[in-house]
Write a protein that holds these residues in place. Structure first.
Motif, PDB file in Angstrom:
ATOM      1  N   ARG A 198       0.373   1.307  -3.539  1.00  0.00           N
ATOM      2  CA  ARG A 198       0.282  -0.147  -3.436  1.00  0.00           C
ATOM      3  C   ARG A 198      -0.878  -0.939  -3.327  1.00  0.00           C
ATOM      4  O   ARG A 198      -1.535  -1.900  -3.792  1.00  0.00           O
ATOM      5  CB  ARG A 198       1.102  -0.692  -2.467  1.00  0.00           C
ATOM      6  CG  ARG A 198       1.192  -2.192  -2.069  1.00  0.00           C
ATOM      7  CD  ARG A 198       1.407  -3.176  -3.302  1.00  0.00           C
ATOM      8  NE  ARG A 198       2.575  -2.857  -4.020  1.00  0.00           N
ATOM      9  CZ  ARG A 198       3.169  -3.435  -4.978  1.00  0.00           C
ATOM     10  NH1 ARG A 198       2.198  -4.049  -5.854  1.00  0.00           N
ATOM     11  NH2 ARG A 198       4.093  -3.095  -5.691  1.00  0.00           N
ATOM     12  N   GLU A 232      -0.232  -0.269 -13.207  1.00  0.00           N
ATOM     13  CA  GLU A 232       0.760  -0.583 -12.410  1.00  0.00           C
ATOM     14  C   GLU A 232       1.949   0.528 -12.518  1.00  0.00           C
ATOM     15  O   GLU A 232       2.424   0.938 -11.431  1.00  0.00           O
ATOM     16  CB  GLU A 232       1.632  -1.996 -13.200  1.00  0.00           C
ATOM     17  CG  GLU A 232       2.825  -2.499 -11.968  1.00  0.00           C
ATOM     18  CD  GLU A 232       3.340  -3.738 -12.273  1.00  0.00           C
ATOM     19  OE1 GLU A 232       4.001  -4.419 -11.301  1.00  0.00           O
ATOM     20  OE2 GLU A 232       2.932  -4.263 -13.551  1.00  0.00           O
ATOM     21  N   ARG A 254       1.797   4.236   1.038  1.00  0.00           N
ATOM     22  CA  ARG A 254       1.058   3.065   0.882  1.00  0.00           C
ATOM     23  C   ARG A 254      -0.077   2.934   0.190  1.00  0.00           C
ATOM     24  O   ARG A 254      -0.601   1.738  -0.120  1.00  0.00           O
ATOM     25  CB  ARG A 254       0.990   2.741   2.396  1.00  0.00           C
ATOM     26  CG  ARG A 254       2.310   2.197   2.930  1.00  0.00           C
ATOM     27  CD  ARG A 254       2.154   1.802   4.548  1.00  0.00           C
ATOM     28  NE  ARG A 254       1.494   3.093   5.460  1.00  0.00           N
ATOM     29  CZ  ARG A 254       1.400   3.097   6.514  1.00  0.00           C
ATOM     30  NH1 ARG A 254       1.341   1.845   7.221  1.00  0.00           N
ATOM     31  NH2 ARG A 254       0.581   3.893   7.494  1.00  0.00           N
ATOM     32  N   GLN A 273       3.130   3.284  -9.435  1.00  0.00           N
ATOM     33  CA  GLN A 273       4.742   3.348  -8.975  1.00  0.00           C
ATOM     34  C   GLN A 273       5.138   4.918  -8.966  1.00  0.00           C
ATOM     35  O   GLN A 273       6.256   4.833  -8.704  1.00  0.00           O
ATOM     36  CB  GLN A 273       5.360   2.451  -9.920  1.00  0.00           C
ATOM     37  CG  GLN A 273       5.270   0.762  -9.950  1.00  0.00           C
ATOM     38  CD  GLN A 273       5.840  -0.134 -10.657  1.00  0.00           C
ATOM     39  OE1 GLN A 273       6.554   0.627 -11.716  1.00  0.00           O
ATOM     40  NE2 GLN A 273       5.999  -1.263 -10.520  1.00  0.00           N
ATOM     41  N   ASP A 301      -3.114  -3.208  -5.682  1.00  0.00           N
ATOM     42  CA  ASP A 301      -3.255  -4.581  -5.569  1.00  0.00           C
ATOM     43  C   ASP A 301      -4.799  -4.854  -5.435  1.00  0.00           C
ATOM     44  O   ASP A 301      -5.231  -5.862  -5.616  1.00  0.00           O
ATOM     45  CB  ASP A 301      -2.803  -4.804  -3.795  1.00  0.00           C
ATOM     46  CG  ASP A 301      -1.412  -5.042  -3.748  1.00  0.00           C
ATOM     47  OD1 ASP A 301      -0.759  -5.361  -4.767  1.00  0.00           O
ATOM     48  OD2 ASP A 301      -0.769  -5.051  -2.625  1.00  0.00           O
TER      49      ASP A 301
END
Length: 234
Positions: A82, A106, A79, A110, A86
């Motif tokens: 992300r 990004e 987590r 990933q 963010d």
């Protein structure tokens, strides 16, 4: 030949890149022990309210004393990826040059990273390229050099054929300058003066990750990064 040496860092700050830019060769010190609360797995980014830490969780339970940096693995919970993406996206979406680099970050968040060193070098190399810094990198884990503290750094300088060692300011506290002098290696201390530049937030916050400069200043980043050197030039 000017050599600098530093532990790998997560999204490093400006002084990290300035020292590399001033060097002919940079050694990533990745075969020493990981220290908790170091910059190896965390750094700061600008937020609307000031700044916040971004910390990559690593597996340390029952392992302190046996945590060589290049073997340090990431925690199983993904987590954080992300959360970090963010945080960058929400806080820098309006920065002038964020969109230009957003795709890389990004995609990086990933990926399912196993080792912290691979993540750190992936991000660091991208930032070096974005800043147009071409200094080659070597990893100490690949050089088979031993020693501790000052002796280790001296041995790395010898192994790489350096005649000048560019140290951070804290090197004054532990470097054996006589030993370097006896080896014919000149030591220079890099007292980096952090530059000011326009951030999208109204109040300037220094000592952020270098992504703050990149997202806000884009092509002007290298000139700002090296402003201290330029001002000292005759």
């Amino acid at each position: 030949m000017i050599l600098s040496i530093n532990q790998p860092a997560y999204l490093p700050w400006l002084g990290y890149f300035q020292r590399i830019a001033r060097s002919d060769l940079h050694v990533i010190l990745d075969h020493v022990q990981f220290e908790k609360n170091s910059m190896v797995n965390r750094n700061r980014i600008r937020t609307h309210d000031g700044w916040c830490w971004l910390t990559v969780p690593v597996k340390t339970r029952h392992r302190f004393g046996d945590l060589v940096i290049h073997r340090l693995t990431l925690a199983d919970d993904p987590r954080w990826r992300r959360k970090h993406w963010d945080s960058l996206r929400f806080n820098y979406a309006k920065a002038p040059y964020f969109a230009e680099h957003a795709g890389f970050f990004e995609a990086s968040y990933q990926r399912d990273w196993q080792y912290l060193i691979d993540l750190n070098l992936h991000l660091t190399r991208y930032l070096l390229d974005a800043f147009a810094i071409n200094t080659p990198l070597l990893r100490s884990s690949q050089l088979m050099v031993d020693g501790e503290k000052s002796q280790l750094l001296l041995n790395l300088c010898r192994s790489c054929g350096a005649d000048r060692y560019l140290s951070g300011p804290f090197g004054r506290d532990y470097l054996d300058l006589d030993a370097f002098s006896d080896a014919g290696i000149q030591v220079e201390f890099d007292d980096y003066q952090h530059p000011r530049y326009t951030q999208i937030q109204s109040r300037f916050e220094p000592y952020m990750s270098a992504v703050d400069l990149l997202f806000n200043q884009g092509p002007a980043s290298l000139k700002i990064l090296l402003a201290q050197i330029h001002s000292e030039a005759p």
